[in-house]
Motif scaffolding. Structure first.
Motif, PDB file in Angstrom:
ATOM      1  N   GLY A   1      11.686 -26.964  49.583  1.00  0.00           N
ATOM      2  CA  GLY A   1      12.390 -27.291  51.283  1.00  0.00           C
ATOM      3  C   GLY A   1      13.729 -28.403  51.101  1.00  0.00           C
ATOM      4  N   THR A   2      14.111 -28.591  52.373  1.00  0.00           N
ATOM      5  CA  THR A   2      14.913 -29.936  52.570  1.00  0.00           C
ATOM      6  C   THR A   2      14.488 -30.699  53.702  1.00  0.00           C
ATOM      7  OG1 THR A   2      15.773 -28.025  54.268  1.00  0.00           O
ATOM      8  CG2 THR A   2      16.724 -28.168  52.074  1.00  0.00           C
ATOM      9  N   SER A   3      13.345 -31.625  53.429  1.00  0.00           N
ATOM     10  CA  SER A   3      12.834 -32.461  54.595  1.00  0.00           C
ATOM     11  C   SER A   3      12.734 -33.590  54.040  1.00  0.00           C
ATOM     12  CB  SER A   3      11.495 -31.692  54.799  1.00  0.00           C
ATOM     13  OG  SER A   3      11.110 -32.302  56.177  1.00  0.00           O
ATOM     14  N   ASP A   4      11.390 -34.042  54.316  1.00  0.00           N
ATOM     15  CA  ASP A   4      11.082 -35.767  54.090  1.00  0.00           C
ATOM     16  C   ASP A   4      11.308 -36.180  52.632  1.00  0.00           C
ATOM     17  OD1 ASP A   4      10.171 -36.683  57.044  1.00  0.00           O
ATOM     18  OD2 ASP A   4       9.116 -34.953  56.683  1.00  0.00           O
ATOM     19  N   GLU A   5      10.651 -35.345  51.801  1.00  0.00           N
ATOM     20  CA  GLU A   5      10.870 -35.881  50.433  1.00  0.00           C
ATOM     21  C   GLU A   5      12.273 -35.996  49.944  1.00  0.00           C
ATOM     22  OE1 GLU A   5       8.819 -33.576  51.636  1.00  0.00           O
ATOM     23  OE2 GLU A   5       7.030 -33.584  50.825  1.00  0.00           O
ATOM     24  N   HIS A   6      12.998 -34.707  50.209  1.00  0.00           N
ATOM     25  CA  HIS A   6      14.312 -34.624  49.646  1.00  0.00           C
ATOM     26  C   HIS A   6      15.148 -35.845  50.193  1.00  0.00           C
ATOM     27  CE1 HIS A   6      12.025 -31.166  49.740  1.00  0.00           C
ATOM     28  NE2 HIS A   6      12.538 -30.918  48.681  1.00  0.00           N
ATOM     29  N   LEU A   7      15.143 -36.039  51.494  1.00  0.00           N
ATOM     30  CA  LEU A   7      15.841 -37.208  52.120  1.00  0.00           C
ATOM     31  C   LEU A   7      15.515 -38.584  51.371  1.00  0.00           C
ATOM     32  CD1 LEU A   7      15.876 -35.623  55.829  1.00  0.00           C
ATOM     33  CD2 LEU A   7      17.793 -36.144  54.380  1.00  0.00           C
ATOM     34  N   ALA A   8      14.405 -38.748  51.330  1.00  0.00           N
ATOM     35  CA  ALA A   8      13.724 -39.851  50.731  1.00  0.00           C
ATOM     36  C   ALA A   8      14.194 -40.227  49.422  1.00  0.00           C
ATOM     37  CB  ALA A   8      12.340 -40.070  50.647  1.00  0.00           C
ATOM     38  N   VAL A   9      14.276 -39.168  48.637  1.00  0.00           N
ATOM     39  CA  VAL A   9      14.806 -39.324  47.153  1.00  0.00           C
ATOM     40  C   VAL A   9      16.236 -39.631  47.380  1.00  0.00           C
ATOM     41  CG1 VAL A   9      14.988 -38.280  44.844  1.00  0.00           C
ATOM     42  CG2 VAL A   9      13.017 -37.392  46.352  1.00  0.00           C
TER      43      VAL A   9
ATOM     44  N   CYS B   1      11.891 -25.252  56.967  1.00  0.00           N
ATOM     45  CA  CYS B   1      12.827 -25.236  56.334  1.00  0.00           C
ATOM     46  C   CYS B   1      13.212 -24.134  55.160  1.00  0.00           C
ATOM     47  CB  CYS B   1      12.707 -26.284  55.073  1.00  0.00           C
ATOM     48  SG  CYS B   1      12.715 -28.051  56.016  1.00  0.00           S
ATOM     49  N   GLY B   2      12.144 -23.162  55.176  1.00  0.00           N
ATOM     50  CA  GLY B   2      12.304 -22.050  54.432  1.00  0.00           C
ATOM     51  C   GLY B   2      12.005 -20.716  55.204  1.00  0.00           C
ATOM     52  N   PRO B   3      12.571 -20.361  56.230  1.00  0.00           N
ATOM     53  CA  PRO B   3      11.889 -19.118  56.964  1.00  0.00           C
ATOM     54  C   PRO B   3      12.315 -18.016  56.299  1.00  0.00           C
ATOM     55  CG  PRO B   3      13.952 -20.062  58.086  1.00  0.00           C
ATOM     56  CD  PRO B   3      13.729 -20.944  57.081  1.00  0.00           C
ATOM     57  N   SER B   4      11.146 -17.118  55.735  1.00  0.00           N
ATOM     58  CA  SER B   4      11.307 -15.798  55.092  1.00  0.00           C
ATOM     59  C   SER B   4      11.330 -14.806  56.097  1.00  0.00           C
ATOM     60  CB  SER B   4      10.187 -15.811  53.883  1.00  0.00           C
ATOM     61  OG  SER B   4      10.417 -16.987  53.023  1.00  0.00           O
ATOM     62  N   ILE B   5      10.434 -15.110  57.024  1.00  0.00           N
ATOM     63  CA  ILE B   5       9.767 -13.634  57.792  1.00  0.00           C
ATOM     64  C   ILE B   5      11.022 -12.855  58.433  1.00  0.00           C
ATOM     65  CG2 ILE B   5       8.712 -13.167  60.107  1.00  0.00           C
ATOM     66  CD1 ILE B   5       6.936 -13.813  57.611  1.00  0.00           C
ATOM     67  N   PRO B   6      12.160 -13.369  59.031  1.00  0.00           N
ATOM     68  CA  PRO B   6      13.148 -12.544  59.457  1.00  0.00           C
ATOM     69  C   PRO B   6      13.736 -11.313  58.416  1.00  0.00           C
ATOM     70  CG  PRO B   6      13.509 -14.784  60.268  1.00  0.00           C
ATOM     71  CD  PRO B   6      12.409 -15.120  59.155  1.00  0.00           C
TER      72      PRO B   6
ATOM     73  N   ILE C   1      17.668 -29.499  58.087  1.00  0.00           N
ATOM     74  CA  ILE C   1      17.508 -30.736  57.329  1.00  0.00           C
ATOM     75  C   ILE C   1      16.617 -31.666  58.155  1.00  0.00           C
ATOM     76  CG2 ILE C   1      18.441 -32.621  55.773  1.00  0.00           C
ATOM     77  CD1 ILE C   1      20.735 -30.749  55.297  1.00  0.00           C
ATOM     78  N   TRP C   2      15.533 -31.461  58.416  1.00  0.00           N
ATOM     79  CA  TRP C   2      14.403 -32.263  59.420  1.00  0.00           C
ATOM     80  C   TRP C   2      13.530 -33.021  58.757  1.00  0.00           C
ATOM     81  CZ3 TRP C   2      13.847 -28.138  64.110  1.00  0.00           C
ATOM     82  CH2 TRP C   2      15.076 -27.669  64.399  1.00  0.00           C
ATOM     83  N   ARG C   3      13.342 -34.034  59.347  1.00  0.00           N
ATOM     84  CA  ARG C   3      12.176 -34.684  59.110  1.00  0.00           C
ATOM     85  C   ARG C   3      11.005 -34.464  59.729  1.00  0.00           C
ATOM     86  NH1 ARG C   3      13.322 -39.289  55.928  1.00  0.00           N
ATOM     87  NH2 ARG C   3      15.561 -40.108  55.843  1.00  0.00           N
ATOM     88  N   GLY C   4       9.897 -34.765  59.614  1.00  0.00           N
ATOM     89  CA  GLY C   4       8.621 -34.379  60.044  1.00  0.00           C
ATOM     90  C   GLY C   4       8.860 -34.397  61.822  1.00  0.00           C
ATOM     91  N   PRO C   5       8.720 -35.257  62.448  1.00  0.00           N
ATOM     92  CA  PRO C   5       8.811 -35.218  63.932  1.00  0.00           C
ATOM     93  C   PRO C   5       9.704 -34.222  64.545  1.00  0.00           C
ATOM     94  CG  PRO C   5       9.292 -37.620  63.265  1.00  0.00           C
ATOM     95  CD  PRO C   5       9.289 -36.643  61.868  1.00  0.00           C
ATOM     96  N   LYS C   6      10.720 -33.838  63.976  1.00  0.00           N
ATOM     97  CA  LYS C   6      11.646 -32.738  64.636  1.00  0.00           C
ATOM     98  C   LYS C   6      11.081 -31.311  64.237  1.00  0.00           C
ATOM     99  CE  LYS C   6      16.306 -32.318  65.403  1.00  0.00           C
ATOM    100  NZ  LYS C   6      17.826 -32.648  64.879  1.00  0.00           N
ATOM    101  N   LYS C   7      10.427 -31.467  63.172  1.00  0.00           N
ATOM    102  CA  LYS C   7       9.773 -30.108  62.646  1.00  0.00           C
ATOM    103  C   LYS C   7       8.542 -29.764  63.840  1.00  0.00           C
ATOM    104  CE  LYS C   7       9.207 -30.819  58.202  1.00  0.00           C
ATOM    105  NZ  LYS C   7       9.099 -30.650  56.807  1.00  0.00           N
ATOM    106  N   ASN C   8       7.669 -31.060  63.908  1.00  0.00           N
ATOM    107  CA  ASN C   8       6.758 -30.877  64.882  1.00  0.00           C
ATOM    108  C   ASN C   8       7.101 -30.466  66.244  1.00  0.00           C
ATOM    109  OD1 ASN C   8       5.178 -31.735  62.492  1.00  0.00           O
ATOM    110  ND2 ASN C   8       5.232 -33.839  63.268  1.00  0.00           N
TER     111      ASN C   8
END
Ligand SMILES: Nc1ncnc2c1ncn2[C@@H]1O[C@H](COP(=O)(O)OP(=O)(O)OP(=O)(O)O)[C@@H](O)[C@H]1O
Ligand SMILES: Nc1ncnc2c1ncn2[C@@H]1O[C@H](COP(=O)(O)OP(=O)(O)O)[C@@H](O)[C@H]1O
Ligand SMILES: [Mg+2]
Ligand SMILES: [Mg+2]
Lengths: 268, 318
Positions: free
Chosen positions: A134-142, B99-104, B147-154
């Motif tokens: 992915g490209t999310s929290d862990e990656h940004l954090a590192v 972050c990794g949508p494969s369904i489409p 490239i989103w952190r948790g809250p935006k994904k939620n």
């Protein structure tokens, strides 16, 4: 800590292993590259920031270990008496190996920050960082916690099929946005040679990694075949490179390790 | 306490208590600021809106795995195709892998865009009775990284559940990313006042995968999500030339079978490795109708039937 770089002061090179896709072999490649670099006489560390699915402890058969404290922070776990391979993973911090780490982003970010600043690596030639997909929290954090230290670049792992290369394309966009150099792309699980009749079947298709490298103008580091002896070795935590030095897979991994070293050395 | 997150500091007062973010135990906790803001105390009004939205959805199934690349999306897609092969069954497939949508790609819908309708977003249709929603339909190019952190994904997941105009649906299948983190917590929390039939857990046979999948089962137990059963995917490979079987991902610790016994949950079936599955996925076609003679097709069909039976025998009373 005394210097700006603290515990990373004596770490010469830092390399991230990334992929947008899950299960493509990031941890496998991290493990085998570490073993190959060690064979080449280097001192190596692995930082495992896959907090929900840490695989490295099992792949190096250092199962359940206690992490000790010293003045500078956490002492990493060593895989051998010579202390040539050091490892830090959340796997060592869990009471029960089946415990789920059900954390949202901010908590993951905090632990990764600690992993980067508080592990007393000592002197290392290479620190490899294994990541979750992915490209999310862990990656940004590192990437953010390593800002102060220089990161040499990232190795991107993909399997050949389009479902996987599609996700890795997005990972390359992540590298661009965060200013990470792409050291190169590895195509893993390409081609399975039947041990009974030597027929080669491309279970996950073929050539996608190299195509992606061309498309994105990234170096191509090589293909690693789908090899049951590799998956068995990892299951049991055996050193594949020592057990199967004559295999095609050994050659492929070694070549990738040397390509990575050369690419880093050229940049200085 | 219900609302003490796992791994919270000792003496955590709970995220919805009056002391949240303020007690001495909160010092140094990464979530302190969030708790102190009061955000964690108020119930999210979206939960009620989603309950209303979901009142027209009969069955909800989550497809989960602790491990990546084991075939969650492949299975979700084929479960959707399989259920929708009965023209009178309305099926919806929701991809919450942000972050990794494969369904489409797997559903052959790459490049499609979502349209705004009067009552929300309208999903993309593969067939009259098969609707699909994914963040992939909101991106402008295949190079776009989310490239989103948790809250935006939620926030995105909330919108998918609340604002998509699904209509009357028999089955809603939710494909997830690997792990036990923001996306998983959010789906379960946003659906908490609706009835979720349960989770299908996907694994491959080797221990490297099972060790993560056990964590996913712990997650299900923690959030009280029933496990409908486990699917072992990539279970052995039969060489097309010599017909001998190889264990490419060896079940060194007894595979899914042993894990299911240990946790006392059903094993729904085993799907072998078949290169034609990967090919169908890359081409966006249903393997179930492309390849009729594969043992994998038979395995899929029998698993889908068991899921249907589970759902119809576990209807909520009302
Ligand atoms: N039984 C099988 N035989 C051959 N190929 C398979 C099989 N199951 C899945 N695949 C292929 O394996 C790849 C990974 O599958 P998929 O994308 O569904 O995994 P995932 O669990 O959703 O991954 P992620 O964790 O990245 O979301 C795909 O290319 C798919 O076509
Ligand atoms: N070239 C290969 N040949 C055979 N098995 C492989 C190969 N690469 C990876 N594997 C196996 O595939 C599984 C997934 O690899 P892993 O490294 O855990 O992926 P990731 O870290 O990307 O999720 C592991 O069981 C590993 O042993
Ligand atoms: Mg891994
Ligand atoms: Mg997927």
């Amino acid at each position: 800590f005394s210097t700006e770089k603290g515990n990373l002061a004596q770490v010469r090179h830092v390399v991230l292993v990334l992929s947008g896709k899950g299960g493509v072999g990031k941890s496998t490649l991290t493990t085998e590259l570490a073993l190959a670099l060690r064979q080449a006489g280097k001192k190596v560390g692995i930082l495992d920031v896959d907090l929900c699915g840490p695989s490295i402890p099992r792949m190096l058969s250092v199962g359940r270990q206690e992490v000790h404290q010293c003045d500078a922070g956490w002492v990493p776990v060593y895989t051998d008496a010579h202390k040539s391979l050091a490892l830090m993973s959340i796997g060592f911090l869990l009471e029960n190996p089946d415990d789920a780490v059900i954390w949202r982003g901010p908590k993951k970010t905090a632990l990764i920050g600690q992993f980067v600043s508080d592990v007393a690596w000592g002197e290392l030639d290479y620190l490899l960082v294994d990541t979750p997909p992915g490209t999310s929290d862990e990656h940004l954090a590192v990437v953010e916690s390593l800002r102060k230290h220089r990161v040499d670049g990232a190795i991107l792992v993909t399997t050949p099929q389009a479902v996987s290369t599609g996700d890795v394309r997005r990972e390359i966009a992540f590298c661009k946005k965060t200013g990470l150099r792409v050291l190169g792309i590895v195509e893993n699980m390409s081609g399975f040679v039947c041990p009974h009749c030597s027929e080669c079947t491309n279970i996950f298709s073929k050539g996608g990694g190299e195509e992606l490298a061309k498309l994105t103008d990234s170096p191509f580091l090589g293909c690693v075949p789908l090899d049951p002896q590799l998956s068995s070795s990892l299951e049991e935590g055996r050193d594949f490179l020592q057990a199967f030095p004559d295999s095609a897979t050994f050659g492929a991994i070694n070549q990738i390790a040397h390509a990575v070293m050369t690419s880093i050395a050229e940049r200085g | 306490m219900e609302d003490v997150p796992s791994g919270a500091p000792q003496h955590c007062p709970g995220t919805s208590s009056d002391q949240a973010g303020k007690s001495s135990a909160c010092q140094g906790c990464p979530n302190q600021a969030i708790c102190a803001s009061g955000m964690t105390k108020a119930p999210d009004p979206a939960v009620e809106e989603i309950r209303q939205k979901m009142s027209t959805v009969k069955h909800k199934i989550l497809v989960l795995s602790g491990k990546g690349g084991v075939g969650k999306s492949t299975f979700s897609a084929h479960l959707a195709h399989g259920l929708a092969s009965d023209g009178s069954t309305e099926v919806a497939l929701l991809d919450v892998d942000i972050c990794g949508p494969s369904i489409p790609k797997i559903m052959g819908l790459e490049g499609e865009q979502v349209h705004q309708s009067g009552s929300g977003w309208s999903p993309v249709y593969v067939e009259d009775n098969l609707a699909v929603m994914s963040i992939g339909f909101l991106l402008s190019s295949p190079d776009d990284a989310v490239i989103w952190r948790g809250p935006k994904k939620n926030g995105m997941i909330k919108q998918f559940l609340r604002d998509v105009d699904w209509g009357d649906i028999d089955y809603l299948i939710v494909d997830t990313p690997p792990g036990t983190s923001d996306e998983h917590l959010s789906v379960v929390q946003y659906l908490s006042s609706t009835h979720i039939d349960g989770a299908i857990i996907i694994t491959t046979p080797q221990e490297v995968s099972l060790q993560d999948v056990r964590k996913e089962i712990s997650f299900c137990r923690k959030v009280k999500l029933p496990v409908i059963g486990v699917v072992e995917n990539m279970s052995g490979f039969v060489c097309p030339k010599c017909k001998n079987k190889s264990q490419i991902f060896p079940p060194t610790t007894g595979g899914a079978e042993k894990m299911c016994q240990d946790f006392n949950i059903p094993l729904l079936g085993k799907v072998p490795l078949d290169p034609r599955i990967g090919k169908s996925c890359d081409e966006g076609k249903s393997f179930l109708t492309e390849v009729l003679d594969s043992p994998a097709t038979a395995a899929y069909k029998s698993i889908i039937q068991r899921i249907q039976e589970y759902c119809s025998s576990h209807q909520p009373q009302d």
